[in-house]
Design an enzyme around this catalytic site. Structure first.
Site, PDB file in Angstrom:
ATOM      1  N   THR A  97      -9.208 -52.779 -74.849  1.00 52.46           N
ATOM      2  CA  THR A  97      -7.612 -52.228 -76.082  1.00 52.46           C
ATOM      3  C   THR A  97      -8.020 -52.812 -77.366  1.00 52.46           C
ATOM      4  O   THR A  97      -8.510 -54.286 -77.288  1.00 52.46           O
ATOM      5  CB  THR A  97      -6.493 -52.582 -75.904  1.00 52.46           C
ATOM      6  OG1 THR A  97      -6.315 -51.698 -74.847  1.00 52.46           O
ATOM      7  CG2 THR A  97      -5.983 -52.290 -77.174  1.00 52.46           C
ATOM      8  N   LYS A 172      -3.702 -44.864 -77.782  1.00 52.06           N
ATOM      9  CA  LYS A 172      -2.691 -46.043 -76.390  1.00 52.06           C
ATOM     10  C   LYS A 172      -2.086 -47.407 -77.595  1.00 52.06           C
ATOM     11  O   LYS A 172      -1.381 -47.668 -76.769  1.00 52.06           O
ATOM     12  CB  LYS A 172      -4.691 -47.002 -76.251  1.00 52.06           C
ATOM     13  CG  LYS A 172      -4.099 -48.328 -75.970  1.00 52.06           C
ATOM     14  CD  LYS A 172      -3.889 -48.583 -74.290  1.00 52.06           C
ATOM     15  CE  LYS A 172      -3.410 -49.502 -74.248  1.00 52.06           C
ATOM     16  NZ  LYS A 172      -3.003 -50.284 -73.016  1.00 52.06           N
TER      17      LYS A 172
HETATM   18  P1  NAD Z   1      -9.529 -60.791 -69.304  1.00 46.17           P
HETATM   19  O1  NAD Z   1      -9.114 -61.682 -69.605  1.00 46.17           O
HETATM   20  O2  NAD Z   1      -8.629 -60.782 -67.822  1.00 46.17           O
HETATM   21  O3  NAD Z   1     -10.739 -59.991 -68.898  1.00 46.17           O
HETATM   22  C1  NAD Z   1     -11.889 -59.940 -69.948  1.00 46.17           C
HETATM   23  C2  NAD Z   1     -12.822 -60.610 -68.928  1.00 46.17           C
HETATM   24  O4  NAD Z   1     -14.091 -60.547 -70.063  1.00 46.17           O
HETATM   25  C3  NAD Z   1     -12.979 -62.240 -68.972  1.00 46.17           C
HETATM   26  O5  NAD Z   1     -13.652 -62.433 -67.583  1.00 46.17           O
HETATM   27  C4  NAD Z   1     -14.252 -62.621 -69.746  1.00 46.17           C
HETATM   28  O6  NAD Z   1     -14.689 -63.824 -69.404  1.00 46.17           O
HETATM   29  C5  NAD Z   1     -15.278 -61.233 -69.723  1.00 46.17           C
HETATM   30  N1  NAD Z   1     -15.696 -61.352 -71.330  1.00 46.17           N
HETATM   31  C6  NAD Z   1     -15.428 -62.219 -72.307  1.00 46.17           C
HETATM   32  N2  NAD Z   1     -16.611 -61.804 -73.123  1.00 46.17           N
HETATM   33  C7  NAD Z   1     -17.686 -61.243 -72.764  1.00 46.17           C
HETATM   34  C8  NAD Z   1     -19.046 -60.725 -72.889  1.00 46.17           C
HETATM   35  N3  NAD Z   1     -19.451 -61.168 -73.703  1.00 46.17           N
HETATM   36  N4  NAD Z   1     -19.388 -60.885 -72.250  1.00 46.17           N
HETATM   37  C9  NAD Z   1     -18.944 -59.899 -70.733  1.00 46.17           C
HETATM   38  N5  NAD Z   1     -18.085 -60.646 -70.941  1.00 46.17           N
HETATM   39  C10 NAD Z   1     -16.868 -61.054 -71.206  1.00 46.17           C
HETATM   40  O7  NAD Z   1      -8.548 -59.379 -69.993  1.00 46.17           O
HETATM   41  P2  NAD Z   1      -8.216 -58.092 -68.635  1.00 46.17           P
HETATM   42  O8  NAD Z   1      -6.369 -58.405 -68.424  1.00 46.17           O
HETATM   43  O9  NAD Z   1      -9.063 -57.713 -68.072  1.00 46.17           O
HETATM   44  O10 NAD Z   1      -8.043 -57.415 -70.206  1.00 46.17           O
HETATM   45  C11 NAD Z   1      -9.589 -56.388 -70.381  1.00 46.17           C
HETATM   46  C12 NAD Z   1      -9.330 -55.358 -71.974  1.00 46.17           C
HETATM   47  O11 NAD Z   1      -7.821 -54.022 -71.263  1.00 46.17           O
HETATM   48  C13 NAD Z   1      -7.935 -56.399 -72.986  1.00 46.17           C
HETATM   49  O12 NAD Z   1      -8.274 -54.927 -74.096  1.00 46.17           O
HETATM   50  C14 NAD Z   1      -6.507 -55.693 -72.625  1.00 46.17           C
HETATM   51  O13 NAD Z   1      -6.445 -55.512 -73.402  1.00 46.17           O
HETATM   52  C15 NAD Z   1      -7.031 -54.284 -71.736  1.00 46.17           C
HETATM   53  N6  NAD Z   1      -5.537 -54.308 -70.802  1.00 46.17           N
HETATM   54  C16 NAD Z   1      -5.286 -54.465 -69.897  1.00 46.17           C
HETATM   55  C17 NAD Z   1      -4.210 -54.271 -69.122  1.00 46.17           C
HETATM   56  C18 NAD Z   1      -3.844 -55.644 -68.618  1.00 46.17           C
HETATM   57  O14 NAD Z   1      -2.632 -55.000 -67.638  1.00 46.17           O
HETATM   58  N7  NAD Z   1      -4.675 -56.759 -68.000  1.00 46.17           N
HETATM   59  C19 NAD Z   1      -3.367 -53.084 -69.481  1.00 46.17           C
HETATM   60  C20 NAD Z   1      -4.055 -52.941 -70.210  1.00 46.17           C
HETATM   61  C21 NAD Z   1      -5.309 -52.417 -71.125  1.00 46.17           C
END
Ligand code: NAD
Length: 300
Positions: A97, A172
Site C-alpha cells: 500500500t 484501496k
Molecule cells: P511488515 O512490516 O510486517 O512487512 C514488511 C516487510 O518488508 C518486512 O519484513 C521488512 O523487513 C521488509 N522490507 C523492508 N525493506 C525491504 C527491502 N528493501 N527489500 C526486501 N524486504 C524489505 O508489514 P506488513 O504488515 O506485511 O505490510 C506490508 C504492506 O501491506 C504494507 O504496505 C501495508 O500497508 C500493507 N497491508 C497490510 C495489512 C495488514 O493487516 N498488516 C493489510 C493490508 C495491507
C-alpha cells in the site's frame, strides 16, 4: 515447469502470501532485509535469495509486499534498481500500500524498459493473507492484470481491475478511508447508547437490523465482549494496527490534496486516529484500529 516468483518483503502479510504460492506449486525465492523473515519463509518452502539480483535472475514474476513507497521506489528504481536487472518477460506485481504517485512512477519506469508493472494492494489483513482470501485491487493494463491474476488467484479470493496504473492504490485508500469513518461512527454510537443505559450487545443487535448496519458493526464490533471473534474481545491485539490505518489515511489525504477533493469525514478520521495514537502519552499505534472505541472513554 513451475513458475519462479521472486518475493520481496516477507513480513506479516508477505510471509503467508509467499507460503500460499509455495503450496500452489510455485518456486518462490524470498528476499527480505530482516533475516528472521527469510528464515520463516524457508521453513514455509521458499528458497533464500542471497541478493536482490539473485532473487530476480530468470524469475517469471516479481512480487513485493513492502512497508512504504520510498522503500518500493528504492527497490525498483533508485537503490537496488530491480527494473534494470529484469527484462520484459518478467511481470512485476507490487502489492504494497503506497501512494498512487509512487506506483505510477514505478510503472512508468517499467514501461520505458518494456516491463509490465501492476499495482495490486490488498484488503483482508493477515488472516486473509493466511487463508488466501485477500481482495486484490489492481491498477495497470488490462492484459497485464489478466496475467497477474494467474498468480494472485492463489493468494486471494477476489481480484479487481480498478483502472490504469495507480488505480489500485486509489481504490484501496477510498475503501480504508470509509472503513475508518464507519468504525469511528460505530464506536461513538455504541458509547452514546451505553452512556444512556443500553447494553452494547442489545444496541448492536438493534443497529444490525436497522439502517445503521455497517461492516464494522457486522464483522468487527469495537466494544469488548460483544463479538467473541473481534479484536475488541482480545484486548485489541492482532487485526489491523492503528499505525497502518494512520498510514492509509495519510495516503488518502495526500490524494485528496492532489485532486482538490473535499474529504471532511476522512480528514476528521485522520485527526482522531492521530489523537488516539498517542492518547494520554500512551502508544496505541500497535493496537487494532477498532480500539478507537477507547477514545470515547466508556470501554476503557
Ligand atoms: P511488515 O512490516 O510486517 O512487512 C514488511 C516487510 O518488508 C518486512 O519484513 C521488512 O523487513 C521488509 N522490507 C523492508 N525493506 C525491504 C527491502 N528493501 N527489500 C526486501 N524486504 C524489505 O508489514 P506488513 O504488515 O506485511 O505490510 C506490508 C504492506 O501491506 C504494507 O504496505 C501495508 O500497508 C500493507 N497491508 C497490510 C495489512 C495488514 O493487516 N498488516 C493489510 C493490508 C495491507
Amino acid at each position: 515447469m513451475a513458475k519462479t516468483v521472486a518475493f520481496f518483503g516477507l513480513g506479516n502479510m508477505g510471509g503467508p502470501m509467499a507460503a500460499n504460492l509455495v503450496k500452489a506449486g510455485f518456486q518462490v525465492r524470498a528476499f527480505d532485509v530482516v533475516p528472521a523473515s527469510v528464515q520463516q519463509a524457508v521453513q514455509d518452502g521458499c528458497s533464500a535469495a542471497a541478493s536482490e539480483q539473485a532473487a530476480v535472475e530468470g524469475a517469471d514474476v516479481v512480487i513485493s509486499m513492502l512497508p512504504d513507497g520510498a522503500i518500493a521506489e528504492r527497490l525498483y528504481i533508485d537503490g537496488a534498481g530491480l527494473l534494470n536487472l529484469i527484462g520484459p518477460a518478467t511481470l512485476v506485481i507490487d502489492c504494497s500500500t503506497i501512494a498512487a504517485a509512487s506506483s505510477r512512477r514505478i510503472a512508468a519506469e517499467g514501461k520505458k524498459r518494456g516491463i509490465r508493472v501492476v499495482d495490486a494492494p490488498v484488503s483482508g489483513g493477515v488472516a486473509g493473507a493466511q487463508a488466501a482470501t485477500l481482495a486484490f485491487m489492481c491498477g495497470g493494463e488490462a492484459a497485464d492484470v489478466e496475467a497477474a491474476r494467474e498468480v494472485l488467484q492463489h493468494m486471494g479470493a477476489n481480484i479487481f481491475h480498478a483502472g490504469a496504473s495507480g488505480a489500485g492504490q486509489i481504490a484501496k485508500i477510498c475503501n480504508n478511508m470509509l472503513l475508518a469513518v464507519h468504525m469511528i461512527g460505530t464506536a461513538e454510537a455504541l458509547q452514546l447508547g451505553v452512556d444512556n443505559g443500553l447494553d452494547p450487545k442489545v444496541l448492536s443487535n438493534i443497529m444490525l437490523k436497522s439502517s445503521g448496519c455497517n461492516w464494522s458493526l457486522e464483522k468487527y464490533n469495537p466494544w469488548p465482549g460483544v463479538m467473541e471473534t473481534a479484536p475488541a474481545s482480545r484486548g485489541y491485539q492482532g487485526g489491523f494496527m492503528v499505525r497502518l490505518m494512520q498510514k492509509d489515511l495519510g495516503l488518502a489525504m495526500g490524494a485528496a490534496l492532489a485532486s482538490h477533493s473535499s474529504t471532511p469525514m476522512g480528514a476528521l478520521a485522520q485527526s482522531l486516529y492521530s489523537l488516539y495514537g498517542e492518547l494520554g502519552g500512551e502508544d496505541n499505534t500497535g493496537l487494532d484500529f477498532s480500539s478507537i472505541q477507547r477514545l470515547f472513554g466508556g470501554s476503557r
